[in-house]
Design a protein around this motif. Sequence first.
Motif, PDB file in Angstrom:
ATOM      1  N   MET A  51       0.789  -1.093   0.014  1.00  0.00           N
ATOM      2  CA  MET A  51       0.060   0.017   0.018  1.00  0.00           C
ATOM      3  C   MET A  51       0.847   1.171  -0.041  1.00  0.00           C
ATOM      4  N   MET A  52       0.398   2.312  -0.692  1.00  0.00           N
ATOM      5  CA  MET A  52       1.158   3.478  -0.829  1.00  0.00           C
ATOM      6  C   MET A  52       0.933   4.255   0.567  1.00  0.00           C
ATOM      7  N   LYS A  53       2.212   5.076   0.859  1.00  0.00           N
ATOM      8  CA  LYS A  53       2.253   5.659   2.126  1.00  0.00           C
ATOM      9  C   LYS A  53       1.415   6.984   1.900  1.00  0.00           C
ATOM     10  N   GLN A  54       0.503   7.372   2.817  1.00  0.00           N
ATOM     11  CA  GLN A  54      -0.174   8.699   2.754  1.00  0.00           C
ATOM     12  C   GLN A  54       0.757   9.744   3.683  1.00  0.00           C
ATOM     13  N   SER A  55       0.635  11.195   2.991  1.00  0.00           N
ATOM     14  CA  SER A  55       1.224  12.060   3.657  1.00  0.00           C
ATOM     15  C   SER A  55       0.313  12.604   4.764  1.00  0.00           C
ATOM     16  N   ARG A  56       0.833  13.249   5.801  1.00  0.00           N
ATOM     17  CA  ARG A  56      -0.095  14.064   6.562  1.00  0.00           C
ATOM     18  C   ARG A  56      -1.092  14.960   5.805  1.00  0.00           C
ATOM     19  N   GLU A  57      -0.897  15.510   5.065  1.00  0.00           N
ATOM     20  CA  GLU A  57      -1.693  16.614   4.426  1.00  0.00           C
ATOM     21  C   GLU A  57      -2.738  15.720   3.431  1.00  0.00           C
ATOM     22  N   GLU A  58      -2.425  14.638   3.207  1.00  0.00           N
ATOM     23  CA  GLU A  58      -3.610  13.631   2.727  1.00  0.00           C
ATOM     24  C   GLU A  58      -4.357  12.990   3.718  1.00  0.00           C
ATOM     25  N   LEU A  59      -3.856  12.715   4.542  1.00  0.00           N
ATOM     26  CA  LEU A  59      -4.603  11.984   5.723  1.00  0.00           C
ATOM     27  C   LEU A  59      -5.500  13.079   6.409  1.00  0.00           C
ATOM     28  N   ASP A  60      -4.943  14.430   6.573  1.00  0.00           N
ATOM     29  CA  ASP A  60      -5.809  15.554   6.948  1.00  0.00           C
ATOM     30  C   ASP A  60      -6.965  15.724   6.069  1.00  0.00           C
ATOM     31  N   LYS A  61      -6.741  15.855   4.999  1.00  0.00           N
ATOM     32  CA  LYS A  61      -7.845  15.818   3.903  1.00  0.00           C
ATOM     33  C   LYS A  61      -9.042  14.780   3.877  1.00  0.00           C
ATOM     34  N   MET A  62      -8.466  13.501   3.959  1.00  0.00           N
ATOM     35  CA  MET A  62      -9.304  12.365   4.050  1.00  0.00           C
ATOM     36  C   MET A  62     -10.184  12.627   5.418  1.00  0.00           C
ATOM     37  N   SER A  63      -9.369  12.855   6.585  1.00  0.00           N
ATOM     38  CA  SER A  63     -10.208  12.952   7.553  1.00  0.00           C
ATOM     39  C   SER A  63     -11.302  14.209   7.677  1.00  0.00           C
ATOM     40  N   GLN A  64     -11.037  14.928   6.849  1.00  0.00           N
ATOM     41  CA  GLN A  64     -12.076  16.166   6.832  1.00  0.00           C
ATOM     42  C   GLN A  64     -13.319  15.703   5.759  1.00  0.00           C
ATOM     43  N   ILE A  65     -12.977  14.812   4.805  1.00  0.00           N
ATOM     44  CA  ILE A  65     -14.190  14.421   4.163  1.00  0.00           C
ATOM     45  C   ILE A  65     -14.832  13.458   4.945  1.00  0.00           C
ATOM     46  N   PHE A  66     -14.041  12.511   5.708  1.00  0.00           N
ATOM     47  CA  PHE A  66     -15.205  11.712   6.647  1.00  0.00           C
ATOM     48  C   PHE A  66     -15.854  12.479   7.622  1.00  0.00           C
ATOM     49  N   LYS A  67     -15.478  13.430   8.138  1.00  0.00           N
ATOM     50  CA  LYS A  67     -16.123  14.392   8.889  1.00  0.00           C
ATOM     51  C   LYS A  67     -17.319  14.883   8.520  1.00  0.00           C
ATOM     52  N   MET A  68     -17.352  15.366   7.268  1.00  0.00           N
ATOM     53  CA  MET A  68     -18.329  15.996   6.345  1.00  0.00           C
ATOM     54  C   MET A  68     -19.521  14.825   6.205  1.00  0.00           C
ATOM     55  N   LEU A  69     -18.960  13.675   6.081  1.00  0.00           N
ATOM     56  CA  LEU A  69     -19.866  12.651   5.616  1.00  0.00           C
ATOM     57  C   LEU A  69     -20.552  11.957   7.145  1.00  0.00           C
ATOM     58  N   SER A  70     -20.202  12.491   8.187  1.00  0.00           N
ATOM     59  CA  SER A  70     -20.722  11.807   9.603  1.00  0.00           C
ATOM     60  C   SER A  70     -21.751  12.444   9.877  1.00  0.00           C
ATOM     61  N   ASP A  71     -22.282  13.448   9.483  1.00  0.00           N
ATOM     62  CA  ASP A  71     -23.413  14.178   9.730  1.00  0.00           C
ATOM     63  C   ASP A  71     -24.635  13.912   8.734  1.00  0.00           C
ATOM     64  N   GLN A  72     -25.773  13.429   9.411  1.00  0.00           N
ATOM     65  CA  GLN A  72     -27.011  12.967   8.992  1.00  0.00           C
ATOM     66  C   GLN A  72     -27.529  14.113   7.804  1.00  0.00           C
ATOM     67  N   ASN A  73     -27.357  15.377   8.478  1.00  0.00           N
ATOM     68  CA  ASN A  73     -28.272  16.280   7.318  1.00  0.00           C
ATOM     69  C   ASN A  73     -27.338  16.693   6.211  1.00  0.00           C
ATOM     70  N   ARG A  74     -26.094  16.387   6.451  1.00  0.00           N
ATOM     71  CA  ARG A  74     -25.062  16.735   5.208  1.00  0.00           C
ATOM     72  C   ARG A  74     -25.229  15.423   4.137  1.00  0.00           C
ATOM     73  N   LEU A  75     -25.427  14.249   4.955  1.00  0.00           N
ATOM     74  CA  LEU A  75     -25.560  13.161   4.000  1.00  0.00           C
ATOM     75  C   LEU A  75     -26.928  13.173   3.396  1.00  0.00           C
ATOM     76  N   ARG A  76     -27.901  13.797   3.855  1.00  0.00           N
ATOM     77  CA  ARG A  76     -29.295  14.029   3.000  1.00  0.00           C
ATOM     78  C   ARG A  76     -29.354  14.967   2.166  1.00  0.00           C
ATOM     79  N   ILE A  77     -28.284  16.028   2.111  1.00  0.00           N
ATOM     80  CA  ILE A  77     -27.993  17.107   1.099  1.00  0.00           C
ATOM     81  C   ILE A  77     -27.421  16.325  -0.069  1.00  0.00           C
ATOM     82  N   ILE A  78     -26.428  15.461   0.273  1.00  0.00           N
ATOM     83  CA  ILE A  78     -25.771  14.835  -0.842  1.00  0.00           C
ATOM     84  C   ILE A  78     -26.750  13.766  -1.300  1.00  0.00           C
TER      85      ILE A  78
END
Length: 96
Positions: free
Chosen positions: A1-28
């Motif tokens: 598996m390819m190693k992820q940079s801290r910046e990539e991990l931060d961006k991934m974490s932000q996306i998962f945070k956005m997808l963790s809210d039911q209202n945001r999921l309803r909008i999507i």
Amino acid sequence: MMKQSREELDKMSQIFKMLSDQNRLRIIFALHGTEVCVACLCEQLDMEQSAVSHQLKNLKAARLVKSRKEGKNVFYSLDDAHVLHIIDQVLEHIRH
């Protein structure tokens, strides 16, 4: 598996945070395959305009949705097919 940079991990974490809210999921889900104005989203989701606008701002900052202005109206849609792919993968996982 390819190693992820801290910046990539931060961006991934932000996306998962956005997808963790039911209202945001309803909008999507409401934007699935279509472009919708804020007023229509409010009506469809039975939410206040301030709440929908706030969530759209967050989703846009995370590059999950994009906007297009037409006159006084702002129309929102999913940023690209990757957003649907993420959602579809999660749904497939929980339904399996």
